[in-house]
Design an enzyme around this catalytic site. Structure first.
Site, PDB file in Angstrom:
ATOM      1  N   ARG A  54      58.419  47.364   6.572  1.00 40.73           N
ATOM      2  CA  ARG A  54      58.394  46.360   5.506  1.00 40.73           C
ATOM      3  C   ARG A  54      57.611  45.128   5.941  1.00 40.73           C
ATOM      4  O   ARG A  54      57.704  44.702   7.091  1.00 40.73           O
ATOM      5  CB  ARG A  54      59.822  45.958   5.126  1.00 40.73           C
ATOM      6  CG  ARG A  54      60.609  47.084   4.479  1.00 40.73           C
ATOM      7  CD  ARG A  54      62.045  46.678   4.195  1.00 40.73           C
ATOM      8  NE  ARG A  54      62.785  46.405   5.430  1.00 40.73           N
ATOM      9  CZ  ARG A  54      64.065  46.054   5.466  1.00 40.73           C
ATOM     10  NH1 ARG A  54      64.742  45.901   4.352  1.00 40.73           N
ATOM     11  NH2 ARG A  54      64.661  45.844   6.616  1.00 40.73           N
ATOM     12  N   ASP A  56      56.513  40.967   5.028  1.00 41.94           N
ATOM     13  CA  ASP A  56      57.035  39.774   4.375  1.00 41.94           C
ATOM     14  C   ASP A  56      56.103  39.282   3.281  1.00 41.94           C
ATOM     15  O   ASP A  56      54.963  39.748   3.146  1.00 41.94           O
ATOM     16  CB  ASP A  56      57.217  38.655   5.410  1.00 41.94           C
ATOM     17  CG  ASP A  56      58.248  38.985   6.464  1.00 41.94           C
ATOM     18  OD1 ASP A  56      59.193  39.732   6.148  1.00 41.94           O
ATOM     19  OD2 ASP A  56      58.105  38.504   7.600  1.00 41.94           O
ATOM     20  N   ARG A 201      54.733  36.724  13.872  1.00 45.09           N
ATOM     21  CA  ARG A 201      54.390  35.347  13.509  1.00 45.09           C
ATOM     22  C   ARG A 201      55.063  34.338  14.439  1.00 45.09           C
ATOM     23  O   ARG A 201      54.490  33.272  14.716  1.00 45.09           O
ATOM     24  CB  ARG A 201      54.767  35.087  12.052  1.00 45.09           C
ATOM     25  CG  ARG A 201      53.897  35.877  11.066  1.00 45.09           C
ATOM     26  CD  ARG A 201      54.474  35.898   9.673  1.00 45.09           C
ATOM     27  NE  ARG A 201      54.644  34.563   9.140  1.00 45.09           N
ATOM     28  CZ  ARG A 201      55.377  34.282   8.051  1.00 45.09           C
ATOM     29  NH1 ARG A 201      56.007  35.273   7.419  1.00 45.09           N
ATOM     30  NH2 ARG A 201      55.478  33.061   7.622  1.00 45.09           N
TER      31      ARG A 201
END
Length: 262
Positions: A54, A56, A201
């Site tokens: 998945r 974001d 990130r």
């Protein structure tokens, strides 16, 4: 029949990959909901998909892999082209292949890869800004690369995951991490068996502090050992992040770009 799809998308228009409720949420676009709606139209029956990883909100994918089951008599070409014509311009199905019934886009994957690109100049980008982060202060890409090597191997990455991460543990096997400068751009590429929520990130956010000279190179190793997210750098923007795709054993017969090298 079970099929695998290679899906490319620009995540800027979506609230992330995951459908937000069993039937979607009106006015909140997600990549999964858009893809399932298009596939269901081609199949003339409800279709649900399972993805390799998945992403974001705002994160892009070069080759997300999904699988789905359908009894509809469609060729792989019909699935890929028919679905793409029903998708918004920011999503396309690059390929479709029939696969064995025990193939699972998530659990059959042995690795996942991401790329993060930073435009490093005094002026923000105009062209290509949807897939670029921006840092106006000079970055020492070599120092960032050296510092990042402390993260390689199987480690507890609690220092680099969001407090909202739902994974039962933070141990991941980080297999490769490189940072290079290409003119005005700094490019990070990273591969692991799996990633935590915001892990890439958050790693980038900390490495930027090293690149700007705000922290020494050995600080990254200290963060990893300390396992304390509050001591690490901020989460880097989503714009520069692209999910390059998962990697599978050759036994599944998928395209070379998502197959592990022998």
């Amino acid at each position: 029949m079970r099929y695998a799809l290679g899906v490319e998308y620009d995540g800027g228009d979506f609230r992330g990959w995951q459908r937000l409720s069993p039937h979607g949420q009106p006015g909140v676009p997600t990549v999964q909901a858009s893809l399932e709606e298009a596939l269901s139209s081609v199949a003339a029956a409800p279709v649900e998909v399972v993805c390799a990883g998945r992403t974001d909100a705002g994160v892009h994918a070069e080759c997300q892999v999904v699988h789905f089951d359908s009894d509809a008599p469609r060729t792989p070409r019909s699935w890929s082209l028919g679905t793409t014509t029903r998708l918004p311009p920011s999503i396309c199905v690059r390929w479709c292949l029939p696969v064995a019934d025990d193939f699972n886009a998530r659990f059959s994957a042995r690795a996942r890869r991401y790329r993060y690109r930073i435009l490093n100049r005094a002026v923000r980008p105009a062209l290509g800004r949807q897939q670029l982060s921006w840092e106006r202060l000079p970055l020492d890409a070599d120092a960032m690369h050296r510092a990042a090597q402390a993260l390689l191997g199987e480690n507890d990455f609690n220092a680099f995951r969001t407090v909202h991460c739902q994974a039962p543990h933070a141990v991941r096997d980080l297999q490769a991490l490189s940072i290079v400068r290409e003119g005005e751009q700094v490019r990070l590429e990273i591969q692991a068996n799996a990633f935590l929520h915001h892990m890439v990130r958050n790693i980038v956010g900390s490495l930027l502090m090293v690149g700007r000279g705000e922290k020494p190179e050995d600080w990254i190793a200290e963060l990893l050992a300390g396992r304390d997210r509050t001591l690490a750098g901020p989460t880097a923007p989503a714009d520069g992040l692209v999910f390059l795709g998962p990697l599978y054993p050759a036994q599944w017969g998928l395209p070379e770009e998502v197959t592990l090298a022998i």
